[in-house]
Structures are given as structure tokens and as C-alpha cells.
Design an enzyme around this catalytic site. Structure first.
Site, short mmCIF file in Angstrom:
data_model
loop_
_atom_site.label_atom_id
_atom_site.label_comp_id
_atom_site.label_asym_id
_atom_site.label_seq_id
_atom_site.Cartn_x
_atom_site.Cartn_y
_atom_site.Cartn_z
CE LYS A 126 -2.20 -0.99 3.87
NZ LYS A 126 -1.54 -2.27 4.23
NE ARG A 178 -4.79 -1.16 9.88
CZ ARG A 178 -3.68 -0.60 9.40
NH1 ARG A 178 -3.68 0.63 8.97
NH2 ARG A 178 -2.56 -1.30 9.35
NE ARG A 193 7.00 -2.97 6.18
CZ ARG A 193 5.70 -2.79 5.98
NH1 ARG A 193 5.17 -2.88 4.77
NH2 ARG A 193 4.91 -2.50 7.00
NE ARG A 233 5.62 0.16 10.37
CZ ARG A 233 4.49 -0.03 9.73
NH1 ARG A 233 4.33 0.41 8.50
NH2 ARG A 233 3.49 -0.66 10.30
NE ARG A 263 1.65 -4.40 11.27
CZ ARG A 263 2.78 -4.13 10.59
NH1 ARG A 263 3.93 -4.65 10.99
NH2 ARG A 263 2.74 -3.36 9.55
P1 AMP Z 1 0.37 0.73 9.13
O1 AMP Z 1 1.48 1.71 9.00
O2 AMP Z 1 -0.81 1.07 8.25
O3 AMP Z 1 0.82 -0.69 8.94
O4 AMP Z 1 -0.16 0.84 10.62
C1 AMP Z 1 0.67 0.53 11.73
C2 AMP Z 1 -0.17 0.35 12.97
O5 AMP Z 1 -0.86 1.58 13.27
C3 AMP Z 1 -1.29 -0.69 12.85
O6 AMP Z 1 -0.83 -2.01 13.11
C4 AMP Z 1 -2.26 -0.19 13.90
O7 AMP Z 1 -1.82 -0.49 15.20
C5 AMP Z 1 -2.17 1.33 13.73
N1 AMP Z 1 -3.13 1.85 12.72
C6 AMP Z 1 -2.83 2.45 11.54
N2 AMP Z 1 -3.94 2.83 10.88
C7 AMP Z 1 -4.98 2.43 11.67
C8 AMP Z 1 -6.40 2.51 11.54
N3 AMP Z 1 -6.97 3.04 10.44
N4 AMP Z 1 -7.16 2.01 12.56
C9 AMP Z 1 -6.60 1.46 13.65
N5 AMP Z 1 -5.27 1.33 13.82
C10 AMP Z 1 -4.47 1.81 12.85
#
Ligand code: AMP
Length: 229
Positions: A24, A99, A138, A172, A183
């Protein structure tokens, strides 16, 4: 590319749906560069809040490290703040949002209020097992944000960003095999049902995101050009 930019067309709002590691972020950055859309990643906004030590960041930190979803309340507050900034009027690529069903409904309401709509939701279809390997290896450039991978996309010179020459590489905290599995579970339980939600709204496309990055890029470009009309 054919030169289509958002300066001479109406705003187009896209959602990239897919589990962690589906690509993404990489694809959103490509669309941002090619079409002048704004990448809006709630994960990035939350990581910035954690780094800044805000109240929202303090509440989100442990949840993110456990690979679970941050509350809708916190995520929506952060998103609304960002949507209030002028640049998003050009159109956005939502990466990692919505989400949950509640987030999708809140987004519909926000769009309606702004007299806009979600034009296209693209589901990036991948195999879960491959995601564990993709995510666990990554890293990104801390200066320009270019993404790399230990096996699939190394830097030309070890530890030096190909794009900007920086040596500040970042990994990360949640990109480890164990957290990725949590996740993925959260994705299937809470986010994957949104595929049917957007299918009912008639704006869903699915692409094969196991294909090479360039092939995925070409598929996405086709969808964006159609959305641009
Ligand atoms: P990402 O960078 O999109 O992989 O997000 C990293 C982490 O941030 C996720 O595993 C969640 O803990 C939190 N997170 C990001 N976006 C959301 C969302 N829209 N709703 C809830 N948690 C989120």
C-alpha cells in the site's frame, strides 16, 4: 506517463485496502508522484504522534507494538485533523484507513460533508505467508522515505539510500514476524469485511499484488486513469 495531473481535473479519492506488506505504502507513493494526489497514511500519522509524545501517541504506542488496531476514536481524530489541511482538496490516497466498519462509515460522512466521494477502492490481493517475509525484511530511508527490503530491494551501496544518499535507515518497531501475524489477524477480522462493504457501493476493484511491483503499478495506474475519466 501521459501527463495527467490533479491540477486540471477534479479531485479523485482512492482507498488502498490490503494486509500489512501488500505494498500500500509503496504504491501510494508512486501514485502521489505520478498524479499529484496526497498520500494519507494513518500509520504514518500515528507514528508521528508517538514520536512527538502527544496524548494520542501515548495511548496508541503499546497497541501498535502489539499489532492491534488503535481505537476508532483516536484514529478518526487524527484523520480529521489531517483532512482539515488544504492540500488534501487535490484528492487523497488513503493508505491503511479505513480499517473498521465504523471508520468506513465515518469516512463516508466526512466525504459527504466536504461534497466529495470515494471514487475507487482497490483491494490488493496477496498470500498471508509471503507477507511475513516481506514485512520482516523491510526498512526505509529516514530522510526521503524510500522503501527497501533485505532480500527483494537492497540499496546499491550498503546502508546508503539510492534516492537521496542518506545513511539514516529506519526499521519499524512492529515489523517483526510475531507482530506481523497479529496485524494479519486484525486485518482479516476487522478490515477484510470492508471489501464487501465497498463492493456493495460499486467502487471496488481487486488487483493481484503478488505480481512484480511494476505490474501492480501499471494495474493501479489504469484504475486511477479511469477514475480521472
Ligand atoms: P500501518 O502503518 O498502516 O501498517 O499501521 C501501523 C499500525 O498503526 C497498525 O498495526 C495499527 O496499530 C495502527 N493503525 C494504523 N492505521 C490504523 C487505523 N486506520 N485504525 C486502527 N489502527 C491503525
Amino acid at each position: 506517463m501521459g501527463g495527467a495531473t490533479m491540477t486540471d481535473t477534479r479531485p479523485v479519492n482512492l482507498i488502498l485496502l490490503g494486509p500489512p506488506g501488500a505494498g500500500k505504502g509503496t504504491q501510494a507513493r508512486m501514485l502521489e508522484e505520478k498524479f499529484g494526489l496526497i498520500q494519507l497514511s494513518t500509520g504514518d500519522l500515528l507514528r508521528a504522534a508517538v514520536a512527538a509524545g502527544t496524548e494520542a501517541g501515548k495511548a496508541a504506542k503499546a497497541v501498535m507494538e502489539a499489532g492491534q488496531l488503535v481505537s476508532d476514536e483516536i484514529v478518526l481524530a487524527i484523520l480529521k485533523d489531517r483532512m482539515g489541511e488544504g492540500d488534501v482538496a487535490k484528492g487523497v490516497i488513503l493508505d491503511g484507513f479505513p480499517r473498521t466498519q465504523a471508520q468506513a462509515e465515518a469516512l463516508d460522512a466526512l466525504m459527504a460533508e466536504a461534497g466529495q466521494q470515494i471514487d475507487s477502492v482497490i483491494s490488493l490481493a496477496v498470500d498471508d505467508e509471503a507477507m511475513v517475509t516481506r514485512v520482516a525484511g523491510r526498512f526505509t530511508c529516514g530522510d526521503c522515505g524510500e522503501g527497501y527490503h533485505d532480500s527483494f530491494k537492497q540499496t546499491a551501496k550498503a546502508g546508503v539510500c539510492d534516492k537521496c544518499g542518506s545513511t539514516e535507515m529506519k526499521r519499524r518497531a512492529d515489523d517483526n514476524a510475531e507482530t506481523v501475524r497479529s496485524r494479519l489477524e486484525a486485518y482479516h477480522a476487522q478490515t477484510a469485511p470492508l471489501i464487501a462493504y465497498y463492493e456493495r457501493q460499486g467502487c471496488l476493484s481487486e488487483i493481484d499484488a503478488m505480481a512484480a511491483i511494476k505490474a501492480v503499478e501499471a494495474d493501479l495506474e489504469g484504475i486511477v486513469r479511469r477514475a480521472l475519466g
